[in-house]
Design a protein around this motif. Sequence first.
Motif, PDB file in Angstrom:
ATOM      1  N   LEU A 142      30.889  -3.933  37.130  1.00 48.91           N
ATOM      2  CA  LEU A 142      29.691  -3.136  36.869  1.00 48.91           C
ATOM      3  C   LEU A 142      28.860  -3.692  35.712  1.00 48.91           C
ATOM      4  CD1 LEU A 142      31.097   0.502  37.226  1.00 48.91           C
ATOM      5  CD2 LEU A 142      29.341  -0.543  38.659  1.00 48.91           C
ATOM      6  N   ALA A 143      29.523  -4.196  34.684  1.00 46.63           N
ATOM      7  CA  ALA A 143      28.836  -4.616  33.459  1.00 46.63           C
ATOM      8  C   ALA A 143      27.669  -5.575  33.698  1.00 46.63           C
ATOM      9  CB  ALA A 143      29.839  -5.214  32.477  1.00 46.63           C
ATOM     10  N   PRO A 144      27.858  -6.698  34.414  1.00 43.65           N
ATOM     11  CA  PRO A 144      26.719  -7.615  34.603  1.00 43.65           C
ATOM     12  C   PRO A 144      25.601  -7.025  35.452  1.00 43.65           C
ATOM     13  CG  PRO A 144      28.607  -8.302  35.929  1.00 43.65           C
ATOM     14  CD  PRO A 144      29.095  -7.223  35.017  1.00 43.65           C
ATOM     15  N   ILE A 145      25.954  -6.144  36.389  1.00 39.80           N
ATOM     16  CA  ILE A 145      24.939  -5.514  37.241  1.00 39.80           C
ATOM     17  C   ILE A 145      24.082  -4.560  36.421  1.00 39.80           C
ATOM     18  CG2 ILE A 145      24.580  -3.952  39.193  1.00 39.80           C
ATOM     19  CD1 ILE A 145      27.115  -5.083  40.444  1.00 39.80           C
ATOM     20  N   VAL A 146      24.741  -3.735  35.616  1.00 41.77           N
ATOM     21  CA  VAL A 146      24.022  -2.759  34.789  1.00 41.77           C
ATOM     22  C   VAL A 146      23.208  -3.465  33.714  1.00 41.77           C
ATOM     23  CG1 VAL A 146      24.285  -0.857  33.160  1.00 41.77           C
ATOM     24  CG2 VAL A 146      25.710  -0.939  35.213  1.00 41.77           C
ATOM     25  N   ARG A 147      23.817  -4.457  33.072  1.00 39.38           N
ATOM     26  CA  ARG A 147      23.104  -5.191  32.016  1.00 39.38           C
ATOM     27  C   ARG A 147      21.875  -5.902  32.580  1.00 39.38           C
ATOM     28  NH1 ARG A 147      26.860  -8.185  30.730  1.00 39.38           N
ATOM     29  NH2 ARG A 147      27.763  -6.987  29.014  1.00 39.38           N
ATOM     30  N   GLY A 148      22.030  -6.517  33.744  1.00 35.48           N
ATOM     31  CA  GLY A 148      20.908  -7.216  34.369  1.00 35.48           C
ATOM     32  C   GLY A 148      19.783  -6.268  34.745  1.00 35.48           C
ATOM     33  N   TRP A 149      20.146  -5.108  35.292  1.00 34.21           N
ATOM     34  CA  TRP A 149      19.135  -4.123  35.687  1.00 34.21           C
ATOM     35  C   TRP A 149      18.394  -3.588  34.465  1.00 34.21           C
ATOM     36  CZ3 TRP A 149      18.250   1.184  34.995  1.00 34.21           C
ATOM     37  CH2 TRP A 149      17.327   1.756  35.877  1.00 34.21           C
ATOM     38  N   ARG A 150      19.134  -3.284  33.424  1.00 37.03           N
ATOM     39  CA  ARG A 150      18.500  -2.762  32.211  1.00 37.03           C
ATOM     40  C   ARG A 150      17.639  -3.815  31.523  1.00 37.03           C
ATOM     41  NH1 ARG A 150      23.362   1.137  29.782  1.00 37.03           N
ATOM     42  NH2 ARG A 150      22.404   3.095  30.511  1.00 37.03           N
ATOM     43  N   ASN A 151      18.069  -5.050  31.537  1.00 31.59           N
ATOM     44  CA  ASN A 151      17.268  -6.115  30.935  1.00 31.59           C
ATOM     45  C   ASN A 151      15.965  -6.321  31.694  1.00 31.59           C
ATOM     46  OD1 ASN A 151      18.337  -7.288  28.542  1.00 31.59           O
ATOM     47  ND2 ASN A 151      20.058  -8.100  29.713  1.00 31.59           N
ATOM     48  N   TYR A 152      16.042  -6.257  33.017  1.00 34.18           N
ATOM     49  CA  TYR A 152      14.839  -6.455  33.830  1.00 34.18           C
ATOM     50  C   TYR A 152      13.803  -5.369  33.550  1.00 34.18           C
ATOM     51  CZ  TYR A 152      11.862  -7.251  37.896  1.00 34.18           C
ATOM     52  OH  TYR A 152      10.785  -7.505  38.707  1.00 34.18           O
ATOM     53  N   HIS A 153      14.284  -4.154  33.332  1.00 34.86           N
ATOM     54  CA  HIS A 153      13.376  -3.018  33.148  1.00 34.86           C
ATOM     55  C   HIS A 153      13.184  -2.643  31.678  1.00 34.86           C
ATOM     56  CE1 HIS A 153      13.156  -2.283  37.439  1.00 34.86           C
ATOM     57  NE2 HIS A 153      14.469  -2.263  37.514  1.00 34.86           N
ATOM     58  N   ARG A 154      13.477  -3.525  30.777  1.00 37.00           N
ATOM     59  CA  ARG A 154      13.424  -3.188  29.358  1.00 37.00           C
ATOM     60  C   ARG A 154      12.012  -2.904  28.864  1.00 37.00           C
ATOM     61  NH1 ARG A 154      15.411  -8.429  26.187  1.00 37.00           N
ATOM     62  NH2 ARG A 154      15.081  -6.981  24.470  1.00 37.00           N
ATOM     63  N   PHE A 155      10.998  -3.379  29.602  1.00 35.35           N
ATOM     64  CA  PHE A 155       9.616  -3.113  29.211  1.00 35.35           C
ATOM     65  C   PHE A 155       9.087  -1.829  29.852  1.00 35.35           C
ATOM     66  CE2 PHE A 155       9.972  -7.688  28.477  1.00 35.35           C
ATOM     67  CZ  PHE A 155       9.407  -7.793  27.221  1.00 35.35           C
ATOM     68  N   CYS A 156       9.925  -1.165  30.635  1.00 33.58           N
ATOM     69  CA  CYS A 156       9.519   0.079  31.297  1.00 33.58           C
ATOM     70  C   CYS A 156       9.819   1.293  30.424  1.00 33.58           C
ATOM     71  CB  CYS A 156      10.259   0.239  32.625  1.00 33.58           C
ATOM     72  SG  CYS A 156       9.798  -0.932  33.897  1.00 33.58           S
ATOM     73  N   ASP A 157       9.280   2.415  30.845  1.00 34.86           N
ATOM     74  CA  ASP A 157       9.618   3.693  30.223  1.00 34.86           C
ATOM     75  C   ASP A 157      10.935   4.155  30.837  1.00 34.86           C
ATOM     76  OD1 ASP A 157       9.835   6.189  29.160  1.00 34.86           O
ATOM     77  OD2 ASP A 157       8.017   7.012  30.083  1.00 34.86           O
ATOM     78  N   MET A 158      12.018   4.043  30.081  1.00 35.61           N
ATOM     79  CA  MET A 158      13.353   4.362  30.586  1.00 35.61           C
ATOM     80  C   MET A 158      13.860   5.699  30.054  1.00 35.61           C
ATOM     81  SD  MET A 158      14.055   1.747  32.502  1.00 35.61           S
ATOM     82  CE  MET A 158      15.816   1.502  32.685  1.00 35.61           C
ATOM     83  N   SER A 159      12.954   6.539  29.593  1.00 37.89           N
ATOM     84  CA  SER A 159      13.356   7.837  29.060  1.00 37.89           C
ATOM     85  C   SER A 159      13.805   8.756  30.197  1.00 37.89           C
ATOM     86  CB  SER A 159      12.196   8.475  28.298  1.00 37.89           C
ATOM     87  OG  SER A 159      11.075   8.654  29.152  1.00 37.89           O
ATOM     88  N   GLY A 160      14.589   9.748  29.849  1.00 31.40           N
ATOM     89  CA  GLY A 160      15.089  10.692  30.850  1.00 31.40           C
ATOM     90  C   GLY A 160      16.493  10.350  31.299  1.00 31.40           C
ATOM     91  N   SER A 161      17.204  11.344  31.803  1.00 30.48           N
ATOM     92  CA  SER A 161      18.602  11.162  32.192  1.00 30.48           C
ATOM     93  C   SER A 161      18.765  10.235  33.388  1.00 30.48           C
ATOM     94  CB  SER A 161      19.233  12.525  32.519  1.00 30.48           C
ATOM     95  OG  SER A 161      18.521  13.170  33.566  1.00 30.48           O
ATOM     96  N   ARG A 162      17.749  10.156  34.238  1.00 33.37           N
ATOM     97  CA  ARG A 162      17.861   9.330  35.441  1.00 33.37           C
ATOM     98  C   ARG A 162      18.008   7.858  35.094  1.00 33.37           C
ATOM     99  NH1 ARG A 162      13.203   8.589  40.092  1.00 33.37           N
ATOM    100  NH2 ARG A 162      14.508   7.583  41.665  1.00 33.37           N
ATOM    101  N   PHE A 163      17.075   7.343  34.295  1.00 33.77           N
ATOM    102  CA  PHE A 163      17.101   5.926  33.956  1.00 33.77           C
ATOM    103  C   PHE A 163      18.070   5.617  32.816  1.00 33.77           C
ATOM    104  CE2 PHE A 163      12.568   6.092  35.657  1.00 33.77           C
ATOM    105  CZ  PHE A 163      12.980   5.696  36.924  1.00 33.77           C
ATOM    106  N   SER A 164      18.545   6.637  32.132  1.00 31.04           N
ATOM    107  CA  SER A 164      19.578   6.410  31.123  1.00 31.04           C
ATOM    108  C   SER A 164      20.934   6.203  31.788  1.00 31.04           C
ATOM    109  CB  SER A 164      19.653   7.602  30.163  1.00 31.04           C
ATOM    110  OG  SER A 164      20.184   8.748  30.828  1.00 31.04           O
ATOM    111  N   LEU A 165      20.987   6.452  33.098  1.00 28.85           N
ATOM    112  CA  LEU A 165      22.193   6.275  33.920  1.00 28.85           C
ATOM    113  C   LEU A 165      23.304   7.238  33.521  1.00 28.85           C
ATOM    114  CD1 LEU A 165      22.313   2.362  34.095  1.00 28.85           C
ATOM    115  CD2 LEU A 165      20.923   3.971  35.407  1.00 28.85           C
ATOM    116  N   TRP A 166      22.932   8.394  32.978  1.00 25.96           N
ATOM    117  CA  TRP A 166      23.934   9.367  32.542  1.00 25.96           C
ATOM    118  C   TRP A 166      24.782   9.847  33.715  1.00 25.96           C
ATOM    119  CZ3 TRP A 166      25.446  14.312  33.628  1.00 25.96           C
ATOM    120  CH2 TRP A 166      26.325  14.911  32.710  1.00 25.96           C
ATOM    121  N   PHE A 167      24.141  10.162  34.827  1.00 29.29           N
ATOM    122  CA  PHE A 167      24.879  10.687  35.979  1.00 29.29           C
ATOM    123  C   PHE A 167      25.836   9.643  36.546  1.00 29.29           C
ATOM    124  CE2 PHE A 167      21.005  13.313  35.915  1.00 29.29           C
ATOM    125  CZ  PHE A 167      21.576  14.577  35.897  1.00 29.29           C
ATOM    126  N   MET A 168      25.398   8.384  36.581  1.00 29.94           N
ATOM    127  CA  MET A 168      26.264   7.316  37.088  1.00 29.94           C
ATOM    128  C   MET A 168      27.469   7.108  36.175  1.00 29.94           C
ATOM    129  SD  MET A 168      23.686   4.354  38.426  1.00 29.94           S
ATOM    130  CE  MET A 168      22.220   4.739  39.368  1.00 29.94           C
TER     131      MET A 168
END
Length: 294
Positions: A142-168
């Motif tokens: 999971l680590a490289p997949i999550v890190r890669g996804w978060r790095n790609y979207h680091r310039f986006c608005d990632m606020s909120g529980s959805r993009f914080s990946l809390w549920f996952m």
Amino acid sequence: MWFQNRLVCGLKRLCLQFATHRYHAKSNRRITDKTQGKDIKTPSVRYADDMVIVLRPQDDANEILGRIDEFLAIRGMKVSEKKTKITDAKDGFDFLGWNFKVKANGKLNITPSVENFKKFREKVKNIVNCSNYGSKVKAEKLAPIVRGWRNYHRFCDMSGSRFSLWFMSHRAHTVFNKETKNDRESSVKLVQKAFPTVPSSLGGAYVMVKGNKSPYDGDLTYWSQRNSKLYDGTTSKALQKQNHSCGQCGMKLTSEERVHLHHIDGNHDNWKPKNLQAIHESCHDYLHMGKSES
């Protein structure tokens, strides 16, 4: 980037190199090195065969789309009707995995697109629920997949529980904790390993290109200095210390090749500034290849 009124997006058959076209806010002026950013307008953005055209209120979207059709027809190509649409910026649109939408207050909001997030969530779900893997293996996958996804979207608005990946992460913790060899503490550590955080670059961290500069204009000094600003923390400090040059070959570090942080003494736990060196990816590979052969 500010969007005005309507956009034509999704020219899937137009195979062009990445480029950004701009024009001066005042139609009778040209862009120079001294042109201020507020006076530069960006009417189109292309990446490979994906394209977005930004139109002004006085522009006719259908007329421009027709001219594009004619341009491509001469070259034996055509616009994909399925993937092309004219839309208001306030309604939003997807481009390269991001959703762009102008809010009522006129500000641009960028978030991961629904489709992009759906595919990412499916990857995570398949690993977490796979009965063939133990919790440690799942965390490693999971680590490289999550890190890669978060790095790609680091310039986006990632606020909120959805993009914080809390549920996952909560779901992963529940699954990990069911294993008899894990307790609550070990499960938490595995979740932290599986869902690594990355620094957010929201809020102007992206460095705009100056005036009419181009990656192909031969100005290595400008591009190496600009690209060094895109790196964070220790890498950025090493680049500044080395005057944006590779610590091994001495060549300028441009966008043509990734920058690696080399540990001079070979100890990856030694993060003292004197032990860190910014070098080309190829130089880094060559150094370690030489060590492995010896």
